[in-house]
Write a protein that holds these residues in place. Sequence first.
Motif, mmCIF file in Angstrom:
data_model
loop_
_atom_site.group_PDB
_atom_site.id
_atom_site.type_symbol
_atom_site.label_atom_id
_atom_site.label_comp_id
_atom_site.label_asym_id
_atom_site.label_seq_id
_atom_site.Cartn_x
_atom_site.Cartn_y
_atom_site.Cartn_z
ATOM 1 N N UNK A 367 4.962 -0.087 5.823
ATOM 2 C CA UNK A 367 5.997 -0.009 6.851
ATOM 3 C C UNK A 367 7.018 -1.124 6.696
ATOM 4 N N UNK A 368 6.551 -2.321 6.380
ATOM 5 C CA UNK A 368 7.468 -3.451 6.177
ATOM 6 C C UNK A 368 8.439 -3.164 5.040
ATOM 7 N N UNK A 369 7.910 -2.704 3.909
ATOM 8 C CA UNK A 369 8.767 -2.394 2.771
ATOM 9 C C UNK A 369 9.726 -1.259 3.100
ATOM 10 N N UNK A 370 9.227 -0.241 3.793
ATOM 11 C CA UNK A 370 10.073 0.896 4.148
ATOM 12 C C UNK A 370 11.229 0.464 5.043
ATOM 13 N N UNK A 371 10.959 -0.447 5.976
ATOM 14 C CA UNK A 371 12.015 -0.927 6.867
ATOM 15 C C UNK A 371 13.081 -1.685 6.085
ATOM 16 N N UNK A 372 12.676 -2.466 5.120
ATOM 17 C CA UNK A 372 13.644 -3.208 4.308
ATOM 18 C C UNK A 372 14.494 -2.250 3.474
ATOM 19 N N UNK A 382 8.111 8.488 1.539
ATOM 20 C CA UNK A 382 6.730 8.514 2.027
ATOM 21 C C UNK A 382 6.215 7.085 2.136
ATOM 22 N N UNK A 383 5.295 6.878 3.085
ATOM 23 C CA UNK A 383 4.602 5.601 3.236
ATOM 24 C C UNK A 383 3.111 5.868 3.043
ATOM 25 N N UNK A 384 2.508 5.174 2.100
ATOM 26 C CA UNK A 384 1.110 5.452 1.750
ATOM 27 C C UNK A 384 0.211 4.286 2.134
ATOM 28 N N UNK A 385 -1.049 4.610 2.406
ATOM 29 C CA UNK A 385 -2.019 3.582 2.781
ATOM 30 C C UNK A 385 -2.403 2.707 1.604
ATOM 31 N N UNK A 386 -2.345 3.258 0.390
ATOM 32 C CA UNK A 386 -2.718 2.528 -0.826
ATOM 33 C C UNK A 386 -1.808 2.974 -1.968
ATOM 34 N N UNK A 387 -1.699 2.183 -3.039
ATOM 35 C CA UNK A 387 -0.916 2.619 -4.189
ATOM 36 C C UNK A 387 -1.423 3.929 -4.793
ATOM 37 N N UNK A 388 -2.736 4.106 -4.876
ATOM 38 C CA UNK A 388 -3.258 5.342 -5.465
ATOM 39 C C UNK A 388 -2.932 6.551 -4.595
#
Length: 440
Positions: A367-372, A382-388
């Motif tokens: 979420x932090x990265x998405x907001x930036x 998309x926002x994912x819980x993990x890289x995989x």
Amino acid sequence: MRNAALPITLDAWLARLEAAHPVGIDLGLERVAEVARRMGLLDVHIAGRVVTVAGTNGKGSTVAMLEALARAHGLTTATYTSPHLVRYNERLRLNGEEADDVTLMSGFAAVERARQDGEAVSLTYFEVATLGALWAMARRPADIAFLEVGLGGRLDAVNIIDPDVAVVTTVAQDHAAFLGTDLEQIGREKAGILRSDRPAVLGSISLPASVREVAGALGAEVHALGEAFGREGENEGWRFWGHIPDIAIADLPDPGLPLDNAATALQALALAGVNLEAAACRRALASVQLPGRMQWLGQWCLDVGHNPHAAGYLAGRLASRPCAGRTFALLAMLGDKDAEGVIAALTPVVDGWVTASLAGGRARSADDLAARLAGRGADVLHRAATPSAGAAWLAERLAPEDRVLVCGSFLTVGEVLEWLAHDPTTGQTVDDTSVSEEAR
């Protein structure tokens, strides 16, 4: 943990090391030097010659090319790098092969015995890793050893060993909590690996003045890119030249890694006393491999770049290699990295973004990265819980002509490498040991 039973598996050892010291990063040489003294590591040669490499970016690629070049010239090698991507064993390579579990555990046990011989000394994960690797090297000294600094230089555990040749690749902002944001001060820290009257190879034309100031104060022999050595041309067929010793090698292959780092490796090896042979150099550079650095697996490009300088290099490489479809970025970073700077560097070459969260206390959320990104008008898909999980989401939506850049952290790339190992379209096999929390 005095007198506690020693672990009997590598995974158990690593879990023990993770919990052994109150903080993960504790810069300073006093503790690690004391244990090294008890182990006898300060009284022996770990190899016939030692090359130590420091820098913000480019250390790993420079060390990989040094190792490949030395082996192509018939030398036995020992190589220590950090962090690892998938298997801890990647950190120590003996004659081009990853150290086996028994070798690594024997090194850890030797460190543990010395650490508790007298007044117990507390060591970090990285310090134990370094001492264990040096112990293994000293047991069977190679013709030449390559040591990659973990963080900084002056106070890094690797710096207990005096190198015959010291290399500084680049200086940029990273690890601000430990090194600060003043490039001149960061340069002084990196230059802490230099030694009096020994060659100092400066592998960037834009190093802060402090690096040369340290070299001058020590009386180190400065060999700078663009002055004492350099390269001509780009990609396939480039040419290396050096003045000390006088040498020129033309028609060199593109190693898929920064050519400035390739030239730096060639110069450092020559200063270590290796008589460079053109055929051996071509053979080495054509075959060198370094996972996680502009590593292409089908449509996926994986790179551990996690600061603006590295991201700028990635953007340039992607721009020079256009694709018919869209370019997506899967980004996951630690909280102490310059996310804004990385995003700014990559935005011009990325069409759509997937952000992911990393685990651990130093993690930054998706979420932090998405907001930036949203603040810059970027398209967050998309926002994912993990890289995989982010990789799986993207894989279902890729067109054949699309591509994905996976970047932001060793942790990010390591996890996606594992995920891709189960995708038959990549044709790759990757073991399933995860990247440690100590990954920087």
